[in-house]
Write an enzyme that holds these catalytic residues in place. Structure first.
Site, PDB file in Angstrom:
ATOM      1  CB  SER A   1      -0.928   0.011   1.221  1.00  0.00           C
ATOM      2  OG  SER A   1      -0.171   0.076   2.408  1.00  0.00           O
ATOM      3  CG  ASP A   2       1.051   5.790  -1.674  1.00  0.00           C
ATOM      4  OD1 ASP A   2       2.198   5.865  -1.198  1.00  0.00           O
ATOM      5  OD2 ASP A   2       0.612   6.579  -2.511  1.00  0.00           O
ATOM      6  CE  LYS A   3       6.324   5.448   4.116  1.00  0.00           C
ATOM      7  NZ  LYS A   3       6.621   6.872   3.925  1.00  0.00           N
TER       8      LYS A   3
END
Length: 270
Positions: free
Chosen positions: A113-115
């Site tokens: 996932s993006d952060k």
């Protein structure tokens, strides 16, 4: 939904792909149905040819047996079970928009996932780490020139401009006059502004992909290893980077088009 982007988004949203859980249920249902048909045919033959039952009585028994063998309640029970699971997830602040996704997530080995706030706040957040590669340059100088490489007097057009303009001092940008601006292009992977300072000197500011900006630097051979080491270290941690550069001021704007001397100022991290 009238624009090209809106039509594209609506088309993506209208796609109803069958999930893995539905495929498993359908496979089980088809297998049981096939077995049931085979057994019903065998039972029908036994009743007609061995026991001598009438055709109507044999057909009635076959239909009842076929209906009883089909797992009609299995989808209902499965949906009810997953609905209870979605309620438990909701208690833990997890929103389930598709029930079949519960089973798909349960079978997941790795989630990428993006952060940095993209998921939690729906916006990118600038980090404190800001490597600098030009002597005498400060963090504020890098942020200022990153903002100068955007149209700071207009609302930001993308997430990167929003990130930069929120972090920079816009009042300091107003001390410069932007005479030309080249927006981001996927081919060049950077933006570029031509500016005039309070003394009347002209210079350019650019922000973009680190390897693209590095290739423009006059001292790229000297700083290449250090820049690539920083980029690799950031990438290992999942941190994205944005390079900022400027040219040395010249008296005439025409001189900027004749082999300008670019200085690789630093790298923004987010």
């Amino acid at each position: 939904g009238q624009t090209f982007f809106g039509k594209t988004a609506s088309m993506i949203g209208s796609v109803h792909e069958q999930g893995h859980f539905q495929k498993v249920l359908m496979a089980i249902t088809r297998s049981l149905l096939l077995i049931s048909i085979v057994l019903v045919v065998i039972s029908l033959g036994v009743l007609l040819f061995r026991d001598g039952e009438g055709l109507l009585e044999a057909l009635t028994f076959a239909v009842v047996l076929l209906v009883a063998s089909i797992p009609i309640a299995m989808p209902v029970v499965s949906v009810a079970t997953m609905a209870l699971g979605s309620r438990k997830l909701a208690e833990k602040k997890a929103i389930v928009t598709r029930l079949s996704s519960i089973e798909e997530v349960a079978g997941m080995d790795m989630l990428c996932s993006d952060k940095t706030g993209t998921l939690t706040l729906n916006k990118m957040v600038l980090q404190d780490e800001l490597p600098i590669f030009t002597a005498g340059v400060t963090r504020e100088d890098v942020l200022l020139h990153a903002a100068l490489a955007a149209k700071w007097l207009e609302p930001p057009k993308d997430a990167l401009d929003t990130l930069v303009l929120n972090a920079a001092d816009i009042n300091a940008c107003n001390a410069f006059e932007q005479t030309d601006y080249v927006p981001f292009d996927p081919r060049t992977k950077r933006t570029e502004s031509t500016l005039r300072n309070a003394q009347g000197a002209f210079f350019k500011a650019s922000k973009g992909a680190p390897h693209v900006v590095l290739a423009m630097a006059h001292d790229k051979n000297q700083i290449k290893d250090a820049v690539e080491e920083v980029i690799s270290r950031l990438a290992e941690r999942g941190v994205r980077s944005l390079a900022v550069a400027r040219t040395r001021p010249v008296a005439n704007a025409a001189e900027l088009d004749n082999a300008p001397v670019w200085e690789f100022m630093g790298i923004l991290t987010f």
